[in-house]
Design an enzyme around this catalytic site. Structure first.
Site, PDB file in Angstrom:
ATOM      1  N   ARG A 149      -0.433   7.690   1.112  1.00 41.54           N
ATOM      2  CA  ARG A 149      -0.028   6.450   1.759  1.00 41.54           C
ATOM      3  C   ARG A 149      -0.599   6.416   3.175  1.00 41.54           C
ATOM      4  O   ARG A 149      -0.707   7.450   3.832  1.00 41.54           O
ATOM      5  CB  ARG A 149       1.501   6.355   1.845  1.00 41.54           C
ATOM      6  CG  ARG A 149       2.186   6.065   0.535  1.00 41.54           C
ATOM      7  CD  ARG A 149       1.941   4.629   0.069  1.00 41.54           C
ATOM      8  NE  ARG A 149       2.610   4.361  -1.195  1.00 41.54           N
ATOM      9  CZ  ARG A 149       2.024   4.409  -2.396  1.00 41.54           C
ATOM     10  NH1 ARG A 149       0.755   4.706  -2.509  1.00 41.54           N
ATOM     11  NH2 ARG A 149       2.714   4.127  -3.479  1.00 41.54           N
TER      12      ARG A 149
ATOM     13  N   HIS B 135      -7.813   1.170  -1.494  1.00 40.03           N
ATOM     14  CA  HIS B 135      -6.623   1.547  -2.288  1.00 40.03           C
ATOM     15  C   HIS B 135      -6.899   1.386  -3.787  1.00 40.03           C
ATOM     16  O   HIS B 135      -6.145   0.710  -4.501  1.00 40.03           O
ATOM     17  CB  HIS B 135      -5.384   0.741  -1.859  1.00 40.03           C
ATOM     18  CG  HIS B 135      -4.088   1.427  -2.209  1.00 40.03           C
ATOM     19  ND1 HIS B 135      -2.955   1.343  -1.433  1.00 40.03           N
ATOM     20  CD2 HIS B 135      -3.746   2.221  -3.252  1.00 40.03           C
ATOM     21  CE1 HIS B 135      -1.975   2.040  -1.994  1.00 40.03           C
ATOM     22  NE2 HIS B 135      -2.443   2.587  -3.114  1.00 40.03           N
TER      23      HIS B 135
HETATM   24  C1  GLV Z   1      -0.359   3.609  -5.979  1.00 38.70           C
HETATM   25  O1  GLV Z   1      -0.521   3.662  -4.815  1.00 38.70           O
HETATM   26  C2  GLV Z   1       0.789   4.112  -6.702  1.00 38.70           C
HETATM   27  O2  GLV Z   1       1.814   4.472  -6.100  1.00 38.70           O
HETATM   28  O3  GLV Z   1       0.704   4.147  -7.939  1.00 38.70           O
END
Ligand code: GLV
Length: 306
Positions: A221, A269
């Site tokens: 994160r 991401h």
């Molecule tokens: C992605 O960031 C997840 O938590 O699957």
């Protein structure tokens, strides 16, 4: 009885299609077009509007759409008694491992250097391989798979986590043993869950404990990393660079210094995105288990936060 998917701004049509394929009898409602809040017993969440769950009087189970649950636990109005589950699935694990292997090899074989040299038509055969000892922070379902695949590729790998473990086939450190862990490694992969204990863990104090020239990969994160501290640590040469898939603000703002850093690789991401076809069976199974009052799959511990 029905399932609500609450994931504002995300196209969830593939989720609806996969649900219909897996079990056409299940009624699916998509936020913001929830027809009948009273009928909803299970919600699937990704970045839901905080406080919204109190509108569902008959809710029995909260499912994260992904591996992480920090986006759920950060809502102070999440009903305290409801179980929360996350996705644990090869459809999520394998892409994540492949991404980390790709980022590790990219650095170890210095692909970024050859890409830059190619643009300048430079033929430089010096130092074609770096000596890498990998440290994986977070040794849950995702971290363990990364460790075993990197070991298979011949990398020395060390693990770091929150609790003691005796059954690992790699050197493992936990809790206060962070300095010893950092001492052994020069490439760090952050795969920790985001909790109050791990937030901002990648900060200047941490970087100063690393071996000089350590490389950082963050696939966990954005809030694990103090972004300004990374820029400082790279500037001071303590950290050699970073491969980052997650950021404090996503999308990464246009004016963010990471975009223009030749030491930082940015991806949006995408390290691992939940595949509804492979993730939905465990949600349907849990949907049955709440009815039958059976133990749920992949339920998280609220106290630990993962
Ligand atoms: C992605 O960031 C997840 O938590 O699957």
């Amino acid at each position: 009885m029905s399932i609500a998917i609450i994931s504002p701004g995300r196209d969830v049509s593939s989720w609806v299609k996969s649900f219909k394929k897996a079990d056409p009898s299940i009624d699916i409602q998509i936020f913001p077009d929830i027809r009948d809040k009273e009928s909803v017993e299970l919600v699937i969440l990704w970045q839901h509007p905080k406080g919204i769950l109190k509108e569902f009087p008959n809710l029995k189970l909260i499912c994260s759409m992904g591996a992480g649950v920090d986006h759920i636990l950060s809502d102070p109005e999440i009903p305290i008694t409801l179980p929360i589950t996350r996705i644990v699935d090869p459809g999520l694990t394998v892409p994540m491992t492949n991404y980390v292997v790709m980022a590790t090899l990219n650095y170890q074989r210095q692909l970024y250097r050859y890409q830059s040299n190619q643009k300048k038509k430079v033929w430089d055969m010096t130092n074609p391989e770096l000596e890498i000892q990998v440290g994986v922070m977070g040794v849950g379902a995702l971290g363990s798979d990364v460790i075993s695949k990197l070991k298979m590729l011949g990398f020395p790998v060390f693990g770091y986590g929150n609790s003691p473990k005796t059954d690992t086939d790699y050197p493992y450190f936990y809790g206060d043993e962070l300095p010893q862990f950092l001492n052994n490694v020069n490439l760090i992969v952050c795969m920790l869950p985001l909790t109050p204990r791990t937030e901002n863990i990648l900060n200047l104090d941490f970087f100063r404990k690393c071996n000089k020239g350590t490389y950082i990969i963050n696939v966990a994160r954005g809030n694990h990393l103090v972004e300004g501290d990374l820029v400082t640590a790279i500037g001071e040469g303590i950290i050699s660079g970073a491969f980052l898939d997650v950021f404090r603000q996503e999308p990464l703002p246009q004016e963010h210094p990471f975009w223009n850093s030749d030491k930082i690789t940015v991806t949006p991401h995408i390290a691992s995105v939940t595949n509804p076809n492979s993730a939905i069976p465990q949600i349907i199974e849990n949907y049955k288990r709440i009815k039958d009052k059976k133990q749920l799959l992949n339920q998280i511990n609220r106290i630990l936060g993962y």
